[in-house]
Design a protein around this motif. Sequence first.
Motif, PDB file in Angstrom:
ATOM      1  N   LYS A   1      87.635 -73.780  44.012  1.00 28.63           N
ATOM      2  CA  LYS A   1      87.643 -73.814  45.480  1.00 28.63           C
ATOM      3  C   LYS A   1      89.060 -73.900  46.036  1.00 28.63           C
ATOM      4  CE  LYS A   1      83.162 -76.112  46.021  1.00 28.63           C
ATOM      5  NZ  LYS A   1      82.492 -77.389  46.392  1.00 28.63           N
TER       6      LYS A   1
ATOM      7  N   GLU B   1      74.796 -71.418  40.824  1.00 34.12           N
ATOM      8  CA  GLU B   1      74.364 -71.502  42.226  1.00 34.12           C
ATOM      9  C   GLU B   1      75.484 -72.052  43.102  1.00 34.12           C
ATOM     10  OE1 GLU B   1      70.926 -73.953  42.030  1.00 34.12           O
ATOM     11  OE2 GLU B   1      69.656 -72.412  41.111  1.00 34.12           O
ATOM     12  N   ALA B   2      76.200 -73.045  42.587  1.00 33.43           N
ATOM     13  CA  ALA B   2      77.288 -73.642  43.365  1.00 33.43           C
ATOM     14  C   ALA B   2      78.415 -72.645  43.608  1.00 33.43           C
ATOM     15  CB  ALA B   2      77.830 -74.876  42.641  1.00 33.43           C
TER      16      ALA B   2
ATOM     17  N   ASN C   1      78.083 -69.717  44.523  1.00 34.58           N
ATOM     18  CA  ASN C   1      77.746 -68.965  45.735  1.00 34.58           C
ATOM     19  C   ASN C   1      78.309 -69.611  46.999  1.00 34.58           C
ATOM     20  OD1 ASN C   1      76.098 -66.597  45.102  1.00 34.58           O
ATOM     21  ND2 ASN C   1      74.674 -68.063  44.192  1.00 34.58           N
ATOM     22  N   GLN C   2      78.655 -70.890  46.895  1.00 31.72           N
ATOM     23  CA  GLN C   2      79.153 -71.619  48.065  1.00 31.72           C
ATOM     24  C   GLN C   2      80.673 -71.556  48.185  1.00 31.72           C
ATOM     25  OE1 GLN C   2      76.670 -72.679  50.006  1.00 31.72           O
ATOM     26  NE2 GLN C   2      75.342 -71.858  48.381  1.00 31.72           N
TER      27      GLN C   2
ATOM     28  N   TYR D   1      73.889 -67.574  39.732  1.00 29.60           N
ATOM     29  CA  TYR D   1      74.763 -66.959  40.728  1.00 29.60           C
ATOM     30  C   TYR D   1      74.231 -65.641  41.263  1.00 29.60           C
ATOM     31  CZ  TYR D   1      78.883 -64.715  42.778  1.00 29.60           C
ATOM     32  OH  TYR D   1      79.744 -64.089  43.622  1.00 29.60           O
TER      33      TYR D   1
END
Length: 224
Positions: free
Chosen positions: A12, A58-59, A61-62, A90
């Motif tokens: 991130k 999945e995370a 994707n954020q 994902y």
Amino acid sequence: MKPGDYVLNLIKNAPKNRRTIALIRHSKKESFNGIPDELRDSVGITEEGIVMAREFGEAMNQIPSVQRLLLGHTIAKRAEMTAQSIFDGYCSDGQARILGCEPTITSPVVNLDNLVKVRNTFGWPNLIIKWLDEKIPGNTLRNPHEYTDETLGYLLQYPGPGMGELLILVAHDITLFPLIYSLFGEKIKSIEFLNGIVISADTKIAEIAFVDAKHSFKTERRIL
């Protein structure tokens, strides 16, 4: 912190104008108990490990900067299953791709029989420390510094990822121990599942980071 959160946070915060590569340990594996050493590459991940890796995907994707995910893995089944589970978590509109065993991450093990003998003599944690101290013969394990230079050089020379793409390579703790020691000077004896190093690079400089519950490291390496 959930498994993989340290790596996710590093991704991130990675510079948006650099290519990003993550080299991580596989997800939670099945037990090695009763499995001959020469067959350990056939051991997969547990149901819990599958869920952990899917949630990691999945995370992803954020993270707005990640527009496409590329996944590589070693030949071991647990690494392949981890990559597939991250992909499953994902996958959205074809914006993910499994590369297979590419780029190739070689094993630091030179001779498995020798490694088993040394492990049985010293135990796994002490073996790792002796290896990092360069007290394990080169006919058993690669020199940790040479292995680090070769592995990083190969990753940084790999053609990709491009802007907006993230390359994740699923490997093993034995892959990461020498890199963390050579890069940051810390002899870590255990690495959590789905944790590892994150590399942000342009054409001249690679910024490399590692974080866990006890450590937070960052360094730079010039790209030759």
